[in-house]
Scaffold this active site. Sequence first.
Site, PDB file in Angstrom:
ATOM      1  CG  ASP A 339      -2.047  -1.045   1.428  1.00 20.51           C
ATOM      2  OD1 ASP A 339      -2.566  -1.430   0.088  1.00 20.51           O
ATOM      3  OD2 ASP A 339      -2.605  -1.641   2.269  1.00 20.51           O
ATOM      4  CE1 TYR A 423      -9.330  -4.050   7.019  1.00 23.47           C
ATOM      5  CE2 TYR A 423      -8.642  -4.656   5.094  1.00 23.47           C
ATOM      6  CZ  TYR A 423      -8.476  -4.864   6.104  1.00 23.47           C
ATOM      7  OH  TYR A 423      -9.689  -5.876   7.098  1.00 23.47           O
TER       8      TYR A 423
END
Length: 705
Positions: A339, A423
Amino acid sequence: MLLIIWQLLLYLGKEEVVVASETVRAAGASPEIRDAMRFMEVTLNEPKKEVVALADAYFFPPYQPSYRSSKAKIGAIIPLQLPPRQARLTVYNLRTNETSIWVVELTEVHAVTRGGRHRGKVKSCKIVPEVQPSMDAEEYALCEATVKNYGPFQEAMKRRGIENMDLVMVDTWCAGYFSEEDAPHRRLAKPLLFCRTESDCPMENGYARPVEGILIVVDLQNMKVIEFQDHRFVPLPAPDPLRNYTPSHLSSGLRTDIKPLHITQPKGPSFRVNGYAVEWQKWNFRVGFTPREGLVLHSIAYNDGSRGRRSIAHRISFVEMVVPYGDPKDPHYRKNAFDAGEDGLGKNAHSLKKGCDCLGCIHYFDAYISSFKGSVEKIENAICLHEEDHGMLWKHQDWRTGLCEVRRSRRLTVSFICTVANYEYGFFWHFYQDGKFEAEVKLTGILSLGALQPQEVRKHGTIIAPGLYAPVHQHFFVARLDMAVDSKPGEAANQVVEVNVRSEKKGPENPHSNAFYAEERLLRSELQACRDCDALSSRHWIVRNTRTVNRTGQLTGYKLVPGSNCLPLLGEEAKCLRRAAFLKHNLWVTQYHPQEQYPGGEFPNQNPRVGDGLPTWVKQDRNLEEANVVLWYVFGVTHVPRLEDWPVMPVEHVGFSLMPHGFFNCSPAIDVPPTENQDDLESTTQNGGKKDEQSSLQTVIISKL
């Protein structure tokens, strides 16, 4: 005369981003090359470590020597003037599919604010072969539109009962690296697909209807679908009545029994902010920000009375995240997100004016990043700084006299929050009055689900609703801790010691078999310093200064105390571990090198090189007995989803702490004053306005705790 720029800004301002990108664009060889430039990262080319340390030693007085041991040596020669500010740019060219690194000297930034032309100077340009930089939000949007407009995809969705493409959600995931087909000579995405139920509800949870059985590969350079397979028909799950989380969707309504809780600071906060320099009680540091890492803290130090301002760390940040999923079926085996390196934590940071979990007197910092095409984007209120009450700091009551001393703890918190697809991640650094500071990550958001065939059960996840399941997965975070414990500018005088608590065998020295002790081991080289957590031996690590001692003659230090942790559950041949071999150990220690910034190398996106980054660097096995040391702490959580994680996952916490170990001569929290009586001591019950004696007594006790 010592020439120091007092306002040392350790990330780029708005005008500097513009100057840097326009300077690079102007240097393009042709109009076609210039038009095809895309600016993936524009960051400050940070000054050398010793230059920053010297500047801040004078910016944050007092600058005084600590107790020095007989091993003390003269430090390195320090430049007396900060070098010109430089920007470092990662540029992707849509026309040539080339990635290049540019360094630009920012000579006359102020000309832009007066309406003048850019005045930067290109210092270097290097094409980096066979790499792909991180993705950008504009690419996300273009990829989604490309997929929705693709005829065979529309036909596949019709077979699943969906004709309105406005309902479709396309999450643009990087391709990773699974075979030569994913090699970086093409810029690829392999999207995940979801479908909303209601077209007129912008807050509907579309992740509740995953689309499975369709494989799409998108060429992001040319924005076209280059591979499409509808290889397995899986019906869309029926709309789950519990999928949504906004108040208007809650059939039971909101709770009505919560009374207001006010956090007030009538005299204002205890911290002081000067530009991006922060002082709080005896702590001081600088706030920085990059598109990849998000929040960065520089020059962390503690003012220790007669011992002066004592350095602890030069630069700390979260440099990578990896989220491997444990389901072997398509598309879940491909879900191995990096990420930070593939998307950018800072690029996905929230503007906290839309809400954060901070209360009280808050100071916000804005951040400026480059857009895909080189303009500047402002993330308003990207970083939050505030104080929090944190319960009891210390207490002792003399049982003979009944006399009691108790102090209440507070902490300073600096944080940012980002969203990466489904998320949310909150990244926090907490500073305490006892010299401890702590890293915390808060995980929340929406589970990444899969769809099930009727009567299908999978052991690799949890059934959340009829036709829906959540795969087991892990979240790993990497903190890069560039330490400088008790170090003077230019000094390389740290080492790392591992401590394990051992049981002693029964014998003449241990006749009652009750003895245990702390055993220390110096980590002498980088290969020795590849270590894992061990809760059974209370394993921790101490960074010590080899030339500074405390009042007992022992070396001063700070210890890294692990929190809950795990190691990857992936098999040795898992494709994810090609790029994420740094997950194999919880702790790595390297000798500082300015080019070693990211544990999986600078370009993890579609990276074909095995063990890039940390696993390769430590093969040099550099000496760590007295050095500039960098700790890379890998920590994570194994997430076995629960029904209670749906439709929005309650926050899960994971982190670690760094606390003084022989750094101070006694508790640094001993001088914290008693807490003043609070207004709630005068609170009354609802019983006719009269005080309830028991309630009043409880209030007094609580205020002392």
